[in-house]
Scaffold this motif. Structure first.
Motif, PDB file in Angstrom:
ATOM      1  N   GLN A 276       0.841  -1.207   0.000  1.00 17.25           N
ATOM      2  CA  GLN A 276       0.000   0.000   0.000  1.00 17.25           C
ATOM      3  C   GLN A 276       0.873   1.253   0.000  1.00 17.25           C
ATOM      4  O   GLN A 276       0.627   2.208  -0.755  1.00 17.25           O
TER       5      GLN A 276
ATOM      6  N   LYS B  28      -6.151   0.127  -1.132  1.00 17.06           N
ATOM      7  CA  LYS B  28      -7.072   1.236  -0.878  1.00 17.06           C
ATOM      8  C   LYS B  28      -6.780   2.308  -1.929  1.00 17.06           C
ATOM      9  O   LYS B  28      -5.627   2.710  -2.130  1.00 17.06           O
TER      10      LYS B  28
ATOM     11  N   LYS C  79     -12.099   8.854  -8.605  1.00 18.07           N
ATOM     12  CA  LYS C  79     -13.516   8.431  -8.632  1.00 18.07           C
ATOM     13  C   LYS C  79     -13.907   8.073 -10.057  1.00 18.07           C
ATOM     14  O   LYS C  79     -13.549   8.780 -11.005  1.00 18.07           O
TER      15      LYS C  79
ATOM     16  N   TYR D 233     -11.853   7.421 -15.069  1.00 19.32           N
ATOM     17  CA  TYR D 233     -11.633   7.795 -13.664  1.00 19.32           C
ATOM     18  C   TYR D 233     -11.196   9.256 -13.596  1.00 19.32           C
ATOM     19  O   TYR D 233     -10.282   9.662 -14.329  1.00 19.32           O
TER      20      TYR D 233
ATOM     21  N   GLU E  42      -7.369  -2.327  -7.486  1.00 20.90           N
ATOM     22  CA  GLU E  42      -8.506  -2.895  -6.738  1.00 20.90           C
ATOM     23  C   GLU E  42      -8.370  -4.403  -6.642  1.00 20.90           C
ATOM     24  O   GLU E  42      -8.594  -5.003  -5.595  1.00 20.90           O
TER      25      GLU E  42
ATOM     26  N   PRO F 151      -6.867   6.052  -3.479  1.00 23.79           N
ATOM     27  CA  PRO F 151      -6.945   7.422  -2.942  1.00 23.79           C
ATOM     28  C   PRO F 151      -8.328   8.042  -3.185  1.00 23.79           C
ATOM     29  O   PRO F 151      -8.940   7.794  -4.234  1.00 23.79           O
ATOM     30  N   GLU F 152      -8.751   8.848  -2.185  1.00 24.57           N
ATOM     31  CA  GLU F 152     -10.117   9.399  -2.231  1.00 24.57           C
ATOM     32  C   GLU F 152     -10.419  10.216  -3.487  1.00 24.57           C
ATOM     33  O   GLU F 152     -11.539  10.238  -3.982  1.00 24.57           O
ATOM     34  N   GLN F 153      -9.393  10.934  -3.985  1.00 23.34           N
ATOM     35  CA  GLN F 153      -9.670  11.830  -5.128  1.00 23.34           C
ATOM     36  C   GLN F 153      -9.875  11.072  -6.436  1.00 23.34           C
ATOM     37  O   GLN F 153     -10.205  11.678  -7.453  1.00 23.34           O
TER      38      GLN F 153
ATOM     39  N   ASP G  48       0.979   4.191  -2.727  1.00 24.78           N
ATOM     40  CA  ASP G  48       0.661   5.581  -2.349  1.00 24.78           C
ATOM     41  C   ASP G  48       1.777   6.541  -2.770  1.00 24.78           C
ATOM     42  O   ASP G  48       1.514   7.657  -3.203  1.00 24.78           O
TER      43      ASP G  48
END
Ligand code: FAQ
Length: 332
Positions: free
Chosen positions: A204, A262, A268, A276, A257, A264-266, A208
């Motif tokens: 992870q 996990k 989508k 995306y 995935e 990153p939140e931004q 990141d």
């Protein structure tokens, strides 16, 4: 001032006009060949700007392959198993080979490999920003394969159809090898994700840290890309920096995935665009690394300079041997 040019002013003006006409016709014919998707070969006429931008891009690409061996080279002695060590050594050797194909392809444009290497060592030539980030743990080695080679392939597949023949042909082989590199990296991470919590955390953390710099490999946003419009007209580039970056994000997030990472939140999924969304990248950081201020810029250049000095005796010995062989064959 004395001159040997005895033409009248009128004759000189006509000669200058004729020169422009020949250049314009040459340019139109060159562009027509590009538009017909013909390859341009080393001995064909080409505009000076085309030759220069190709030398620039191909040499930066070659330097990236060579400097790119360092972050992974750092882990050869610490690979966790014999199998991983063998895979890693094979991959790093492939990168050296890519550098050699690219230097050779660039030499067909009338520049010497010695000059290109000199430019790198003098800090005059760029190489990809991604290689100025350190590889901190074993998961980073997997992430380099998965993300860095993954981004490299996304950029290089269209280069197999680049208008300059020697570059396009070099890319065909490079892409096949990069595909193995990407898979070995992803597979190493899949294994780690079956392991302990600590191993999962390492994967992870690698994702990141390296995902965003990998997106910067595609170059600045289209609005700041100095070379894109001309190089797309010349079909050196087939897609813009932002188009390829988006293509890479769309392919990579489902892979992340699947690994169980996990996201990153931004980032989508956008139903409307079918892509995306990933927000703005830190372009100040990008330009800072380009200018030489990245974490590992100094380490990379010091390592290259040391390698050049350490290898001097090999080059001298090879040149002396070649000279001896030449003298022998002359005498025979
Ligand atoms: N890093 O106008 P643009 C690999 C510079 S190979 C540093 O958009 P362009 C294999 C750019 O040079 C990775 N500088 O430029 C491997 C220009 O500066 P200049 C390398 C960058 O050329 C894997 C200025 O910004 N791949 O990874 C970067 O149209 C694992 C304005 O930019 C290639 O080189 C950057 N990321 O588009 C090895 C592929 N981005 O020259 C080991 C071929 C931009 O005016 C381990 N290259 N700049 O002073 C290309 O496709 C293009 O050159 C781009 C940039 C897309 C990189």
């Amino acid at each position: 001032m004395y001159t040997t040019d005895l033409r009248t002013a009128e004759e000189k003006a006509k000669a200058a006009k004729d020169e422009i006409k020949v250049a314009e016709e040459g340019m139109a014919e060159f562009q027509a060949r590009i538009d017909r998707d013909e390859f341009i070969e080393p001995k064909d006429w080409m505009p000076e700007g085309y030759r220069k931008t190709l030398i620039r891009q191909m040499s930066q690409h070659a330097h990236s392959e060579i400097v790119g061996m360092h972050p992974e080279g750092n882990w050869v002695t610490r690979a966790p198993t014999l199998k991983r060590k063998l895979i890693l050594i094979a991959k790093i050797q492939d990168e050296a080979g890519h550098g050699l194909y690219l230097y050779s392809a660039a030499e067909t444009l009338g520049v010497s490999r010695e000059e290109l290497v000199r430019q790198l060592h003098a800090g005059e030539a760029k190489y990809s920003t991604i290689f100025n980030y350190p590889t901190m743990n074993w998961a980073d080695v997997g992430a380099v394969g998965w993300l860095v080679d993954g981004a490299a392939i996304t950029n290089q597949i269209p280069l197999c159809r680049c208008s300059y023949g020697p570059y396009a042909r070099a890319m065909t082989r490079v892409c096949k090898e990069e595909s193995f590199h990407q898979r070995q990296g992803y597979e190493a991470l899949l294994e780690m994700m079956k392991g302990t919590d600590e191993q999962k955390k390492m994967v992870q953390d690698a994702f990141d840290r390296l995902f965003w710099p990998a997106l910067m490999m595609f170059g600045p946003p289209d609005s700041d890309s100095a070379h894109s419009s001309q190089n797309m007209a010349w079909k050196i580039k087939r897609f813009s920096n932002d188009e390829l970056r988006q293509r890479f994000v769309d392919a990579t997030i489902p892979q992340a995935e699947f690994l169980g990472l996990k996201i990153p939140e931004q980032i989508k999924w956008n139903e409307e665009t079918g892509h995306y969304d990933f927000g703005e990248l830190d372009w100040d950081e990008f330009w800072d690394v380009v200018k030489g201020n990245g974490i590992s810029n100094d380490d990379r250049m010091n390592a290259r300079n040391e390698a050049l000095e350490d290898g001097a005796w090999v080059r001298e010995a090879a040149a002396a041997y070649a000279e001896k062989q030449r003298a022998k064959s002359k005498a025979a």
